[in-house]
Design a protein around this motif. Sequence first.
Motif, short mmCIF file in Angstrom:
data_model
loop_
_atom_site.label_atom_id
_atom_site.label_comp_id
_atom_site.label_asym_id
_atom_site.label_seq_id
_atom_site.Cartn_x
_atom_site.Cartn_y
_atom_site.Cartn_z
N UNK A 11 -2.91 0.72 -2.84
CA UNK A 11 -2.78 1.81 -3.82
C UNK A 11 -3.07 1.30 -5.22
N UNK A 12 -2.57 0.11 -5.54
CA UNK A 12 -2.81 -0.47 -6.87
C UNK A 12 -4.30 -0.74 -7.07
N UNK A 13 -4.95 -1.27 -6.05
CA UNK A 13 -6.39 -1.53 -6.15
C UNK A 13 -7.16 -0.24 -6.36
N UNK A 14 -6.75 0.82 -5.67
CA UNK A 14 -7.41 2.12 -5.81
C UNK A 14 -7.26 2.65 -7.24
N UNK A 15 -6.05 2.59 -7.75
CA UNK A 15 -5.80 3.09 -9.11
C UNK A 15 -6.53 2.22 -10.13
N UNK A 16 -6.55 0.92 -9.89
CA UNK A 16 -7.26 0.03 -10.81
C UNK A 16 -8.76 0.36 -10.84
N UNK A 17 -9.31 0.66 -9.66
CA UNK A 17 -10.72 1.05 -9.58
C UNK A 17 -10.98 2.34 -10.33
N UNK A 18 -10.08 3.31 -10.20
CA UNK A 18 -10.24 4.57 -10.93
C UNK A 18 -10.14 4.34 -12.44
#
Length: 56
Positions: free
Chosen positions: A35-42
């Motif tokens: 989830x953190x990686x996804x948000x960081x990508x966004x």
Amino acid sequence: MVEVVADGKRDVLEWRLIRVALDALRIENQQLRDALAHVHGQLRAARTDLGVEEVS
């Protein structure tokens, strides 16, 4: 002798519970990392769209 066997079985059950708890924590940790990686990508994509440079 009966008491020793009962203690041994309790120890085995306790270790099984510990392993189940650790497995659950590993899964939760991986889900949080994903989830953190996804948000960081966004966030990176939004910064790129806005022309904002990342700060180290």
